[in-house]
Design an enzyme around this catalytic site. Sequence first.
Site, PDB file in Angstrom:
ATOM      1  N   ASN A 169       1.369  -1.187   0.268  1.00  0.00           N
ATOM      2  CA  ASN A 169      -0.074   0.206  -0.194  1.00  0.00           C
ATOM      3  C   ASN A 169       0.785   1.111  -0.246  1.00  0.00           C
ATOM      4  OD1 ASN A 169      -2.212  -1.649  -0.044  1.00  0.00           O
ATOM      5  ND2 ASN A 169      -2.661  -1.702   2.474  1.00  0.00           N
ATOM      6  N   TYR A 229       3.834   2.288   1.503  1.00  0.00           N
ATOM      7  CA  TYR A 229       4.714   2.317   2.728  1.00  0.00           C
ATOM      8  C   TYR A 229       5.506   2.673   2.838  1.00  0.00           C
ATOM      9  CZ  TYR A 229      -0.234   4.130   4.217  1.00  0.00           C
ATOM     10  OH  TYR A 229      -1.595   4.146   3.993  1.00  0.00           O
TER      11      TYR A 229
HETATM   12  C1  8OZ Z   1      -6.821   3.769   5.503  1.00  0.00           C
HETATM   13  C2  8OZ Z   1      -6.427   4.414   6.234  1.00  0.00           C
HETATM   14  C3  8OZ Z   1      -5.335   4.771   6.634  1.00  0.00           C
HETATM   15  C4  8OZ Z   1      -3.907   3.396   6.493  1.00  0.00           C
HETATM   16  C5  8OZ Z   1      -3.088   0.959   4.718  1.00  0.00           C
HETATM   17  C6  8OZ Z   1      -3.117   1.455   6.808  1.00  0.00           C
HETATM   18  O1  8OZ Z   1      -3.799   1.330   3.598  1.00  0.00           O
HETATM   19  C7  8OZ Z   1      -3.554   1.430   5.785  1.00  0.00           C
HETATM   20  C8  8OZ Z   1      -4.373   2.423   6.178  1.00  0.00           C
HETATM   21  C9  8OZ Z   1      -5.482   2.439   5.119  1.00  0.00           C
HETATM   22  O2  8OZ Z   1      -2.635  -0.414   4.635  1.00  0.00           O
END
Ligand code: 8OZ
Length: 365
Positions: free
Chosen positions: A182, A184
């Site tokens: 996602n 990060y």
């Molecule tokens: C939605 C809102 C905030 C964080 C992810 C940790 O997408 C999240 C996340 C999802 O993996």
Amino acid sequence: MPDHDTSDLFSPYQLGSLTLANRIVMAPLTRSRAGAGDVPTPLMAAYYAQRASAGLIISEASQISPQGKGYIQTPGIYSEAQVAGWRQVTAAVHDQGGKIVCQLWHVGRISHPDLQEDGALPVAPSAVKAVGQVFTGQGMVDMVTPRALTLEEIPGIIADYRQAARNAKAAGFDGVQIHAANGYLLDQFLRDKTNLRTDAYGGSIENRVRLLLEVTDALLEVWDKDRVGVRIAPLSPANDIADSDPEPLFTYVTRQLSARGIGFLDVVEGVTGGPRETGHRFQLATLRPLFKGTYIGNNGYSRELALATRAADHADLIAFGKLFIANPDLVERLRLDAPLNVPDQATFYGGDEHGYTDYSFLDGH
Ligand code: 8OZ
């Protein structure tokens, strides 16, 4: 297709040394309800305990350091108070016969100085700004250009993951999952859109995957192999992430993780929280046979698709996200093919028990 009496979806599964009551996983879900100091609260313990009939719970993403934070009120797993808070969560889940692993998270560039200590710039593999906004408590604000991590800082990031893994053990978790999905930090290292480095952590696929594998190896110093997992989202554009050629990248990632013997690989199949189909020529189904541990499929599963996936053995475990928000007894509802509560988007992030611990069980309580 088998009905609920014959599918093994509802039967115990052996994940290494962990016996899961069934093959249904509660996906990691950010709910932004941590207390002061990003400490897990008794309300969070109640929420997870309600959902303990899942074969396995993967905790909401938990930052490994203050620098790893990108949203308000997400829980940490670096301070003593956070470990004490998590200990109450894991005890509550275990009391109900459940299992829970901790998802370890560093957001990288998906943050803002307002969420960082001393208003620092968020860090990333390279100084490439994400298109998008973050919620800081002052409302939605544009993301900023992050600061590229120096080569000298990387061992410190790995050390933060290692310490977080130790903390997860002290907090009573059954294992850990590395959040490499996602968009990060670790995903930012994997992809050529966000990783423009020219050192040992950038350029070739081998170099871009290096940090994920070093983090994995650090966790394997702390936990038995079967208790370590990784989450990837190869074809998801979440948080402005992309790669020019995800197939060889994630084929290499999967082979390397398999070679290390980690317990579970959790794959977001498609667009995170969105369609399973992306139109990309890379078929994610090619990854499963490359991984010798437990394969967890996630994203947009219905009861029917979960049953069909088990019948065809396309995944060992099936994770549900939004349906677990609205249905604490999701396993029982799926088993009985009972009606499902509908999740309320407005209460997904932040707030109190409303839309959190007040969704009804089948028996009405
Ligand atoms: C939605 C809102 C905030 C964080 C992810 C940790 O997408 C999240 C996340 C999802 O993996």
